[in-house]
Scaffold this active site. Sequence first.
Site, PDB file in Angstrom:
ATOM      1  N   ARG A 157      -4.176  -6.086  -7.349  1.00  0.00           N
ATOM      2  CA  ARG A 157      -5.601  -5.937  -7.003  1.00  0.00           C
ATOM      3  C   ARG A 157      -6.053  -4.483  -7.128  1.00  0.00           C
ATOM      4  O   ARG A 157      -5.374  -3.568  -6.664  1.00  0.00           O
ATOM      5  CB  ARG A 157      -5.820  -6.404  -5.557  1.00  0.00           C
ATOM      6  CG  ARG A 157      -7.222  -6.168  -5.045  1.00  0.00           C
ATOM      7  CD  ARG A 157      -7.350  -6.664  -3.639  1.00  0.00           C
ATOM      8  NE  ARG A 157      -6.515  -5.938  -2.730  1.00  0.00           N
ATOM      9  CZ  ARG A 157      -6.957  -4.990  -1.883  1.00  0.00           C
ATOM     10  NH1 ARG A 157      -8.231  -4.685  -1.840  1.00  0.00           N
ATOM     11  NH2 ARG A 157      -6.122  -4.388  -1.070  1.00  0.00           N
ATOM     12  N   HIS A 182       0.868  -1.171   0.000  1.00  0.00           N
ATOM     13  CA  HIS A 182       0.000   0.000   0.000  1.00  0.00           C
ATOM     14  C   HIS A 182       0.908   1.224   0.000  1.00  0.00           C
ATOM     15  O   HIS A 182       1.862   1.291   0.778  1.00  0.00           O
ATOM     16  CB  HIS A 182      -0.920   0.001   1.222  1.00  0.00           C
ATOM     17  CG  HIS A 182      -2.070   0.949   1.074  1.00  0.00           C
ATOM     18  ND1 HIS A 182      -1.903   2.316   1.065  1.00  0.00           N
ATOM     19  CD2 HIS A 182      -3.401   0.737   0.890  1.00  0.00           C
ATOM     20  CE1 HIS A 182      -3.089   2.898   0.891  1.00  0.00           C
ATOM     21  NE2 HIS A 182      -4.012   1.958   0.779  1.00  0.00           N
TER      22      HIS A 182
HETATM   23  P1  FAD Z   1      -9.286 -11.815   7.533  1.00  0.00           P
HETATM   24  O1  FAD Z   1     -10.275 -10.750   7.709  1.00  0.00           O
HETATM   25  O2  FAD Z   1      -7.866 -11.452   7.690  1.00  0.00           O
HETATM   26  O3  FAD Z   1      -9.632 -12.974   8.567  1.00  0.00           O
HETATM   27  C1  FAD Z   1      -8.758 -14.069   8.733  1.00  0.00           C
HETATM   28  C2  FAD Z   1      -9.183 -14.843   9.952  1.00  0.00           C
HETATM   29  O4  FAD Z   1      -8.489 -16.069  10.010  1.00  0.00           O
HETATM   30  C3  FAD Z   1      -8.901 -14.141  11.269  1.00  0.00           C
HETATM   31  O5  FAD Z   1     -10.017 -14.332  12.094  1.00  0.00           O
HETATM   32  C4  FAD Z   1      -7.702 -14.895  11.822  1.00  0.00           C
HETATM   33  O6  FAD Z   1      -7.580 -14.865  13.212  1.00  0.00           O
HETATM   34  C5  FAD Z   1      -8.015 -16.283  11.322  1.00  0.00           C
HETATM   35  N1  FAD Z   1      -6.871 -17.194  11.259  1.00  0.00           N
HETATM   36  C6  FAD Z   1      -5.723 -17.046  10.555  1.00  0.00           C
HETATM   37  N2  FAD Z   1      -4.922 -18.113  10.752  1.00  0.00           N
HETATM   38  C7  FAD Z   1      -5.578 -18.953  11.582  1.00  0.00           C
HETATM   39  C8  FAD Z   1      -5.271 -20.211  12.163  1.00  0.00           C
HETATM   40  N3  FAD Z   1      -4.113 -20.849  11.958  1.00  0.00           N
HETATM   41  N4  FAD Z   1      -6.189 -20.792  12.991  1.00  0.00           N
HETATM   42  C9  FAD Z   1      -7.361 -20.169  13.253  1.00  0.00           C
HETATM   43  N5  FAD Z   1      -7.692 -18.973  12.744  1.00  0.00           N
HETATM   44  C10 FAD Z   1      -6.815 -18.375  11.911  1.00  0.00           C
HETATM   45  N6  FAD Z   1      -9.862  -4.396   1.375  1.00  0.00           N
HETATM   46  C11 FAD Z   1     -10.892  -3.763   0.753  1.00  0.00           C
HETATM   47  O7  FAD Z   1     -11.526  -4.337  -0.135  1.00  0.00           O
HETATM   48  N7  FAD Z   1     -11.247  -2.504   1.140  1.00  0.00           N
HETATM   49  C12 FAD Z   1     -10.597  -1.826   2.124  1.00  0.00           C
HETATM   50  O8  FAD Z   1     -10.947  -0.720   2.452  1.00  0.00           O
HETATM   51  C13 FAD Z   1      -9.486  -2.455   2.756  1.00  0.00           C
HETATM   52  N8  FAD Z   1      -8.777  -1.821   3.720  1.00  0.00           N
HETATM   53  C14 FAD Z   1      -7.790  -2.498   4.380  1.00  0.00           C
HETATM   54  C15 FAD Z   1      -7.136  -1.877   5.425  1.00  0.00           C
HETATM   55  C16 FAD Z   1      -6.184  -2.569   6.165  1.00  0.00           C
HETATM   56  C17 FAD Z   1      -5.461  -1.882   7.286  1.00  0.00           C
HETATM   57  C18 FAD Z   1      -5.896  -3.916   5.826  1.00  0.00           C
HETATM   58  C19 FAD Z   1      -4.884  -4.678   6.620  1.00  0.00           C
HETATM   59  C20 FAD Z   1      -6.533  -4.529   4.781  1.00  0.00           C
HETATM   60  C21 FAD Z   1      -7.484  -3.838   4.047  1.00  0.00           C
HETATM   61  N9  FAD Z   1      -8.152  -4.434   2.982  1.00  0.00           N
HETATM   62  C22 FAD Z   1      -9.180  -3.783   2.358  1.00  0.00           C
HETATM   63  C23 FAD Z   1      -7.950  -5.858   2.689  1.00  0.00           C
HETATM   64  C24 FAD Z   1      -9.092  -6.640   3.352  1.00  0.00           C
HETATM   65  O9  FAD Z   1      -9.366  -6.086   4.609  1.00  0.00           O
HETATM   66  C25 FAD Z   1      -8.757  -8.098   3.535  1.00  0.00           C
HETATM   67  O10 FAD Z   1      -8.234  -8.626   2.355  1.00  0.00           O
HETATM   68  C26 FAD Z   1     -10.002  -8.881   3.905  1.00  0.00           C
HETATM   69  O11 FAD Z   1     -10.583  -8.313   5.045  1.00  0.00           O
HETATM   70  C27 FAD Z   1      -9.657 -10.332   4.142  1.00  0.00           C
HETATM   71  O12 FAD Z   1     -10.763 -10.968   4.699  1.00  0.00           O
HETATM   72  P2  FAD Z   1     -10.645 -12.500   5.076  1.00  0.00           P
HETATM   73  O13 FAD Z   1     -11.944 -12.872   5.712  1.00  0.00           O
HETATM   74  O14 FAD Z   1     -10.187 -13.267   3.914  1.00  0.00           O
HETATM   75  O15 FAD Z   1      -9.447 -12.558   6.146  1.00  0.00           O
HETATM   76  C1  SIN Z   2      -7.513   1.710   1.620  1.00  0.00           C
HETATM   77  O1  SIN Z   2      -8.465   2.119   2.268  1.00  0.00           O
HETATM   78  O2  SIN Z   2      -6.698   2.450   1.062  1.00  0.00           O
HETATM   79  C2  SIN Z   2      -7.327   0.250   1.483  1.00  0.00           C
HETATM   80  C3  SIN Z   2      -8.243  -0.245   0.469  1.00  0.00           C
HETATM   81  C4  SIN Z   2      -7.860  -1.620  -0.007  1.00  0.00           C
HETATM   82  O3  SIN Z   2      -6.897  -2.210   0.455  1.00  0.00           O
HETATM   83  O4  SIN Z   2      -8.551  -2.088  -0.907  1.00  0.00           O
END
Ligand code: FAD
Ligand code: SIN
Length: 533
Positions: free
Chosen positions: A385, A243
């Site tokens: 992405r 980022h």
């Molecule tokens: P996550 O939300 O990361 O959830 C993963 C889960 O798996 C967690 O609960 C974790 O504890 C669990 N887990 C992991 N390993 C294990 C294990 N071994 N055993 C048990 N549990 C485990 N994307 C956008 O589209 N828009 C945005 O505005 C945006 N802003 C972002 C801002 C930040 C600061 C960050 C870090 C990311 C952002 N992203 C954004 C990216 C987006 O947030 C993530 O890609 C998305 O939330 C991933 O969702 P997920 O459910 O796949 O994983």
């Molecule tokens: C951001 O808010 O800039 C993050 C958005 C994203 O990771 O898609």
Amino acid sequence: MSQEFDILVVGSGIAGLSFALKVALGGANVAILTKKNQAESNTNYAQGGIAAVTSASDDLEMHVSDTLQAGDGLCDENVVREIIHDGPACIQELIDLGVDFTRLGDGRQSLGREGGHSKRRILHVKDMTGKAIEEALLAAIADHPRITVYEHFFAIDFLTVKKLWKRGLLPGEEADRIIGLYALNVHTDEVETFSAHAVMLASGGVGQVYQYTTNPSIATGDGIAMAYRCGLEIHNLEFVQFHPTALYSQTGERFLITEALRGEGAILRNLSGEAFMEKYDDRNDLAPRDIVARAIDQEMKKSGARHVWLDATDIAASELRDRFPNIYSVCLRNGIDITKDPIPVVPAAHYLCGGVASDISARTALPGFYVCGEVACTGLHGANRLASNSLLEAVVMAHRGALSVLEYLRKRCPSHISLPLWVENDLQDSDERVILLHNQDELKRTLWDYVGIVRSTNRLKRARTRIRNLQSEIQEYYWNFKVDATLLELRNMILVASLIVECALQRKESRGLHYTLDYSKQLSAATDSCVRK
Ligand code: FAD
Ligand code: SIN
């Protein structure tokens, strides 16, 4: 004795929770395992929002075209079209669950703009979109009679029919499929066994393998490592998205400053005050992230500066405070009043575009094993992405995955297989354990220094050598010591780091987020990189 469910879900971010809710509504008994408290996830920190076509002035084909352009020739166009077409309906479901996306004074949705988008199309809840989504989903699953949440349960490895054949615990004629997993109960230090007909892996990303990242501590790539150890194909790990704008701090913490701020008019300046993005791309500050991150990297290298500035001072102070309340208050705590002062920013590891290969129904090559969210590689993101397409992909693929898992259970409904208990090593040595933390630091620094925004074959090979040393040390610990979360995470991080390097070495071109000094041109045919055990 193992605990038995129809479906196990690993992860309680947007992907895991959305999926669990849908399959439970479909009649399945579900366990969600999550390694910390249930809200702790990348989802919870998402700021900018979720991209989808919801306004009359926008168009699905424009969103498709922006996604393909950002992905730099590597997206699967069919997948892009399907996910983007499913977006608006999934957004409506989030609204029905209570996600109160920010509205304008006249009641219309407030739509943000981010890099690479030709239209305003990002639905958001001020600058705390992820928290609002996470809260709504957790409220929806709370007390659901068919969902059990296991907080502080760390999934270690999956169990498959093949693994049991190899140990002589099952006859060879049964077809391979997923049958359960081992998880460490972090509170009791005991490893427990869970049996199920299907698994949804929704364990998120890998940002923590880098020294500087926007990701919270959970993002250690456990799911990628577990899927790899199961023999599944992992694609495109070289495409780690940096980022462009994380708040620079001397402590090494990297709080995200959303791209939506640039969408509202903030501009990047070098330390001489020059708005430099116009030198790099016609879209200036709203070029796709790979381009902006590389431009910042180049400006910093040229001048030796530790950061560049993000200048939001032309935006009205009242608008900044109202639209970005979280960023405003975090910056203020750090002595920066964003209405008056420029913000010191640097790039930081943020998102993994590759992952466990899956089809458009969240299926992998192993029957019963499904993936969705950041851990998966569907073909949507290609080599880079498009901003805010990640929450979109997670929620759409959770929906599609739910339909396909329910279908799988209806067709097969295999009986539970009795699973072997975990065999414990109980050597303990606290002095040795300090070394794990040193190894973790070394790994993170290696990735940052040698597998960063600008790469070369030499640097990648150097990283490979260092990671191999760390790998042999961690193997010794794993087989000799009682497991705990630190050891398990480091083992996974080292494996994932090695896979990132292998994927990067496979790619003999510069494309999207993978920029290498040794191959500056693109090959004419774009193909996925792939690693498999
Ligand atoms: P996550 O939300 O990361 O959830 C993963 C889960 O798996 C967690 O609960 C974790 O504890 C669990 N887990 C992991 N390993 C294990 C294990 N071994 N055993 C048990 N549990 C485990 N994307 C956008 O589209 N828009 C945005 O505005 C945006 N802003 C972002 C801002 C930040 C600061 C960050 C870090 C990311 C952002 N992203 C954004 C990216 C987006 O947030 C993530 O890609 C998305 O939330 C991933 O969702 P997920 O459910 O796949 O994983
Ligand atoms: C951001 O808010 O800039 C993050 C958005 C994203 O990771 O898609």
